[in-house]
Design an enzyme around this catalytic site. Structure first.
Site, PDB file in Angstrom:
ATOM      1  N   ASN A 209      11.015   3.988  -1.201  1.00  0.00           N
ATOM      2  CA  ASN A 209      12.127   4.447  -0.363  1.00  0.00           C
ATOM      3  C   ASN A 209      13.401   4.481  -1.208  1.00  0.00           C
ATOM      4  OD1 ASN A 209      13.435   1.764  -0.253  1.00  0.00           O
ATOM      5  ND2 ASN A 209      11.554   1.215   0.836  1.00  0.00           N
ATOM      6  N   LYS A 288      -8.470   6.304 -11.555  1.00  0.00           N
ATOM      7  CA  LYS A 288      -8.412   7.768 -11.574  1.00  0.00           C
ATOM      8  C   LYS A 288      -7.153   8.267 -10.893  1.00  0.00           C
ATOM      9  CE  LYS A 288     -12.038   9.259  -9.607  1.00  0.00           C
ATOM     10  NZ  LYS A 288     -13.274   9.607  -9.029  1.00  0.00           N
ATOM     11  N   PHE A 323      17.992  -6.987   8.303  1.00  0.00           N
ATOM     12  CA  PHE A 323      18.811  -5.780   8.309  1.00  0.00           C
ATOM     13  C   PHE A 323      18.060  -4.721   9.101  1.00  0.00           C
ATOM     14  CE2 PHE A 323      22.586  -5.465   5.541  1.00  0.00           C
ATOM     15  CZ  PHE A 323      22.648  -6.781   5.141  1.00  0.00           C
ATOM     16  N   LYS A 341      11.350 -10.132  16.568  1.00  0.00           N
ATOM     17  CA  LYS A 341      11.027 -10.819  15.308  1.00  0.00           C
ATOM     18  C   LYS A 341      11.606 -12.227  15.239  1.00  0.00           C
ATOM     19  CE  LYS A 341      10.324  -6.429  12.993  1.00  0.00           C
ATOM     20  NZ  LYS A 341      10.138  -5.729  11.757  1.00  0.00           N
TER      21      LYS A 341
END
Ligand SMILES: Cc1cc2nc3c(=O)[nH]c(=O)nc-3n(C[C@H](O)[C@H](O)[C@H](O)COP(=O)(O)O)c2cc1C
Length: 396
Positions: A209, A288, A323, A341
């Site tokens: 990101n 690969k 954040f 959370k």
């Protein structure tokens, strides 16, 4: 960050004197009142006029100069000093200071200073490695001086080795670390995550990101300036390693999870400023390179939610701050994350607003707790880091 602080910058007769000009300028940009004291030999490398123009103060060299206003006499300079930094420091000044010799304006003033002192030795490698210099440096350390380790590289004398004066930004960091903030986080262990994670697709390509790590690095440096013992778990960034912070380098989300979990139990405050990739390829072809012709669809699986795991395992008295980067419904989405959370605070920012989010040097944060919401104006990431820590210290 140094508004109202009086910094004595001692400059001695080494070839790296020119870097002291840049340091003086950086200190002034941080709003310090900078008093340069030069040795007579330093004045042969750079003229006092340069420092006088940069600092707005007379650059002092002569203890017995009567041509000054009373407030620049050596005892008054020493009394009002918040910190002394000597950069570059010659072998000669190190020897003199280690033995209490006071035979010029710099040594006399420094001997009278009770404030914190730092010294940046800079010289030819053989001079630095000479046992007498090494002993003198250790003596200064013993007397409480901070020694800023010289860098290695090509020296002015043409030799390659240790002895280079570190970059002015590193010297500034030393002053900021000592003098920029009161030590209100002394004794606290702070864990910060920063930067992006990378998820390998094959030996060549990866998913990632836009995080540059600037916000997390600013928080880690600010907490360390406030006296905290800081561990920074960092994804790959272009930023210089902060000098007073224990940095753990990681690459993938799983690396970050492992490094964070190893530290979390010891931490009083955890701030997750990293942008962890939510997904990783379900299968990685280690040997690969994936064929790109035809179908490029890649089966993905979720990475472990580090913040949620931290919230589920929060120890008594630990403060957990996340954040949230949002593009819409910033407040509602951030509040939902806060409770889902089990966080104590979430710093919300909208990546679509100019001056906020990835890459830029500023941020616009809204600090959300269960019972409060504080919108901060646009500020530098350094200022935002201190505002965030102020709020954590207030809430915990
Ligand atoms: C061109 C030149 C470069 C010097 N560079 C250094 C240096 O980088 N470090 C050092 O310890 N001495 C260096 N010296 C030697 C010092 O200038 C000398 O030891 C002097 O006495 C130091 O005086 P001061 O400590 O009072 O400034 C250099 C001398 C010259 C002529």
């Amino acid at each position: 960050m140094l508004k109202g602080k009086n910094i004595v910058l001692g400059v001695t007769g080494g070839i790296a004197c020119y870097k002291a000009c840049e340091l003086a300028s950086l200190l002034v940009k941080q709003h310090a009142d900078v008093q340069v004291i030069m040795t007579e030999n330093a004045a042969k490398f750079v003229t006092p006029i340069t420092f006088e123009q940069l600092t707005g103060n007379k650059a002092l060299t002569d203890t017995f100069d009567r041509n000054f206003v009373h407030s620049v006499e050596h005892i008054s300079v020493a009394d009002k000093a918040d910190m002394v930094i000597i950069a570059p420091a010659t072998a000669n000044i190190i020897a003199k200071l280690a033995h209490g010799i006071a035979d010029d304006m710099l040594t006399t003033t420094v001997l009278a200073c009770r404030c914190p002192k730092a010294i940046a030795p800079s010289m030819n490698t053989a001079m630095l490695e000479n046992l007498v210099t090494r002993d003198n440096i250790e003596t200064l350390r013993h007397y409480g001086w901070e020694i800023i380790e010289p860098d290695s590289g090509r020296l002015a004398c043409g030799a390659v080795g240790k002895g280079k004066l570190p970059a002015p930004e590193r010297l500034l960091e030393c002053v900021l670390h000592t003098a920029a903030h009161e030590k209100d986080m002394t004794g606290m262990k702070v864990l910060v995550t920063a930067g992006p994670t990378r998820e390998a697709l094959d030996p060549v390509r990866y998913l990632t990101n836009h995080s540059t790590g600037k916000m997390g690095y600013a928080i880690a440096k600010a907490a360390s300036r406030r006296g905290a013992d800081v561990t920074l778990v960092s994804g790959k960034t272009d930023l210089a390693k902060p000098a007073y912070v224990n940095v753990v380098d990681i690459t993938s989300a799983q690396d970050m999870y492992d490094a964070v979990m190893a530290e979390a139990g010891n931490s009083d405050v955890i701030i997750k400023a990293a942008a962890v990739a939510d997904y990783r390829p379900a299968t990685v072809s280690d040997n690969k390179i994936k064929k790109t012709d035809g179908d490029m669809s890649i089966p993905l699986e979720r990475t472990t939610d580090i913040l949620k795991t931290l919230g589920e395992n929060k120890k008594e008295g630990q403060f957990l701050c996340g954040f949230s980067m949002e593009t819409e419904n910033m407040i509602e989405n951030s509040k939902a994350k806060l409770s889902k959370k089990n966080l104590d605070m979430i710093a919300a920012n909208n990546v679509k607003v100019e001056g906020a989010g990835f890459g830029v040097d500023t941020n616009i944060l809204t600090l959300i707790t269960a019972d409060d919401q504080k919108e901060l104006p646009m500020m530098s990431k350094d200022e935002a880091a201190d505002a965030l820590l102020d709020e954590i210290m207030h809430k915990r």
